[in-house]
Write a protein that holds these residues in place. Structure first.
Motif, PDB file in Angstrom:
ATOM      1  N   ARG A 156      -8.159  40.621   2.662  1.00 52.73           N
ATOM      2  CA  ARG A 156      -8.243  41.258   3.679  1.00 52.73           C
ATOM      3  C   ARG A 156      -9.253  42.346   3.650  1.00 52.73           C
ATOM      4  NH1 ARG A 156      -6.020  42.410   8.367  1.00 52.73           N
ATOM      5  NH2 ARG A 156      -4.315  41.255   7.935  1.00 52.73           N
ATOM      6  N   SER A 161     -16.664  43.564   9.148  1.00 58.04           N
ATOM      7  CA  SER A 161     -16.409  42.834   9.975  1.00 58.04           C
ATOM      8  C   SER A 161     -15.855  41.448   9.360  1.00 58.04           C
ATOM      9  CB  SER A 161     -17.548  42.703  11.017  1.00 58.04           C
ATOM     10  OG  SER A 161     -18.455  41.751  10.500  1.00 58.04           O
ATOM     11  N   PRO A 162     -15.207  40.470  10.321  1.00 58.07           N
ATOM     12  CA  PRO A 162     -14.969  39.193   9.805  1.00 58.07           C
ATOM     13  C   PRO A 162     -16.111  38.546   9.112  1.00 58.07           C
ATOM     14  CG  PRO A 162     -13.540  39.710  11.866  1.00 58.07           C
ATOM     15  CD  PRO A 162     -14.434  40.885  11.506  1.00 58.07           C
ATOM     16  N   ARG A 163     -17.112  38.262  10.032  1.00 56.46           N
ATOM     17  CA  ARG A 163     -18.403  37.639   9.672  1.00 56.46           C
ATOM     18  C   ARG A 163     -18.970  38.238   8.418  1.00 56.46           C
ATOM     19  NH1 ARG A 163     -20.462  32.766  10.896  1.00 56.46           N
ATOM     20  NH2 ARG A 163     -21.934  32.488   9.087  1.00 56.46           N
ATOM     21  N   TRP A 166     -16.771  37.373   5.483  1.00 59.39           N
ATOM     22  CA  TRP A 166     -17.006  36.043   5.284  1.00 59.39           C
ATOM     23  C   TRP A 166     -18.162  35.492   4.621  1.00 59.39           C
ATOM     24  CZ3 TRP A 166     -17.380  31.748   9.769  1.00 59.39           C
ATOM     25  CH2 TRP A 166     -17.196  30.508   9.142  1.00 59.39           C
ATOM     26  N   TRP A 181     -11.975  31.716   8.834  1.00 54.43           N
ATOM     27  CA  TRP A 181     -10.875  32.845   9.320  1.00 54.43           C
ATOM     28  C   TRP A 181     -10.704  32.693  10.803  1.00 54.43           C
ATOM     29  CZ3 TRP A 181     -13.309  35.810  13.317  1.00 54.43           C
ATOM     30  CH2 TRP A 181     -14.608  35.597  13.582  1.00 54.43           C
ATOM     31  N   SER A 183      -8.601  35.138  12.462  1.00 57.69           N
ATOM     32  CA  SER A 183      -7.918  36.500  13.006  1.00 57.69           C
ATOM     33  C   SER A 183      -9.219  37.533  13.856  1.00 57.69           C
ATOM     34  CB  SER A 183      -7.503  37.202  11.834  1.00 57.69           C
ATOM     35  OG  SER A 183      -6.946  38.507  12.107  1.00 57.69           O
ATOM     36  N   THR A 185      -9.018  40.352  13.382  1.00 52.64           N
ATOM     37  CA  THR A 185      -8.822  41.387  12.099  1.00 52.64           C
ATOM     38  C   THR A 185      -9.707  40.810  11.190  1.00 52.64           C
ATOM     39  OG1 THR A 185      -6.870  40.697  11.069  1.00 52.64           O
ATOM     40  CG2 THR A 185      -6.947  42.575  12.739  1.00 52.64           C
ATOM     41  N   THR A 186     -10.072  41.496   9.859  1.00 50.92           N
ATOM     42  CA  THR A 186     -10.942  40.981   8.760  1.00 50.92           C
ATOM     43  C   THR A 186     -10.078  40.458   7.789  1.00 50.92           C
ATOM     44  OG1 THR A 186     -12.842  42.579   9.220  1.00 50.92           O
ATOM     45  CG2 THR A 186     -12.657  41.744   7.223  1.00 50.92           C
ATOM     46  N   LEU A 188      -9.685  36.663   5.617  1.00 51.40           N
ATOM     47  CA  LEU A 188     -10.099  35.411   5.306  1.00 51.40           C
ATOM     48  C   LEU A 188      -9.066  34.448   5.213  1.00 51.40           C
ATOM     49  CD1 LEU A 188     -13.303  36.446   3.412  1.00 51.40           C
ATOM     50  CD2 LEU A 188     -13.299  35.834   5.772  1.00 51.40           C
TER      51      LEU A 188
END
Length: 271
Positions: A156, A161-163, A166, A181, A183, A185-186, A188
């Motif tokens: 986490r 951001s998630p991307r 990642w 991912w 979610s 939220t961020t 992985l």
């Protein structure tokens, strides 16, 4: 029956849960339950294929059907619901998991980790969980997380951001583990090499004598992409992430509109 499978009914249904079969409020509608039971009555297994850990997947096992099989933690676990035991585990090698975690932390300061195993979750002190935890949920330093079997590694970050997270984690991992991912939220979700929803579903289908061409799959998030690419027929939910909408064969109605059930009712000509 005409349709996406060229006149054939599917021999197996593989469906994600959150954002796909399960509504936004966490419920499974009566209509969806009735359709899943009707599909099972046709002799077609419905397999839940979820990123959820076992402790959350158990909440919906009553809808999994008489065959009693579910693929958990993005493919790291096949659970025999009726026997209440693991049928297959695909764990992360502890030395490799620790090595990759350290590499991610070095490349992305501020990363925090937790692990899922059959007993539940163990978290680093700095890992901020968004869901309620059982009283006394254990916390331990990174090195101690890998002193036990690990089905899924969680990473986490509170600022990226998630991307973004990642991409940076992928660079740090260099393909040594599978990172995805699902979610908002961020967060992985990291699995052992070659462990995805697709690869474990393929193992299960081979055991059942079912080919990919006879599988219909439903999903909504990036962790569903391998499964949707493997299945003979794939549906993205109308509410799916843009990357999923771009690759799926078809689009099903929104998960809050019982999209999986409505699609299956049409595929199986259910009245």
């Amino acid at each position: 029956m005409s349709g996406p499978l060229g006149g054939r009914r599917p021999r197996l249904v593989a469906t994600d849960l959150d954002g796909t079969l399960v509504r936004a409020d966490g419920s499974v509608s009566d209509y969806t339950r009735e359709v899943l039971a009707a599909v099972e009555a046709h002799g077609v297994p419905v397999v839940f294929v979820t990123g959820r850990p076992l402790r959350w997947a158990e909440e919906v096992f009553e809808h999994v059907g008489e065959h009693g099989l579910a693929i958990i933690s993005n493919g790291a676990l096949v659970w025999d619901v009726e026997a209440d035991r693991a049928r297959l585990t695909r764990e992360i090698d502890p030395a490799l998991g620790l090595e990759v975690s350290r590499a991610i932390r070095a490349a992305v300061p501020g990363s925090a980790f937790a692990i899922e195993n059959l007993d539940g979750i163990v978290l680093e002190p700095g890992f901020i969980e968004r869901h309620d935890l059982a009283d006394g949920a254990p916390r331990a330093p990174l090195e101690e997380l890998f002193a036990q079997p690990v089905l899924k590694l969680l990473a986490r970050h509170e600022e990226l951001s998630p991307r973004e997270f990642w991409d940076l984690a992928e660079d740090a991992s260099q393909g040594r583990l599978v990172i995805t991912w699902s979610s908002s939220t961020t967060l992985l979700e990291i699995s052992a090499p070659e462990v995805t929803k697709a690869s474990t579903l393929a193992l299960l289908c081979a055991e059942l004598g079912i080919e990919a061409a006879d599988v219909v799959a439903f999903g909504d998030m990036p962790n569903d992409l391998p499964m949707l690419g493997w299945a003979g027929t794939s549906y993205a939910m109308a509410n799916a992430h843009e990357s999923v909408l771009a690759v799926a064969d078809h689009i099903a109605p929104d998960h809050d509109d019982d999209g999986v059930a409505r699609t299956l009712a049409a595929l199986f000509d259910l009245r």
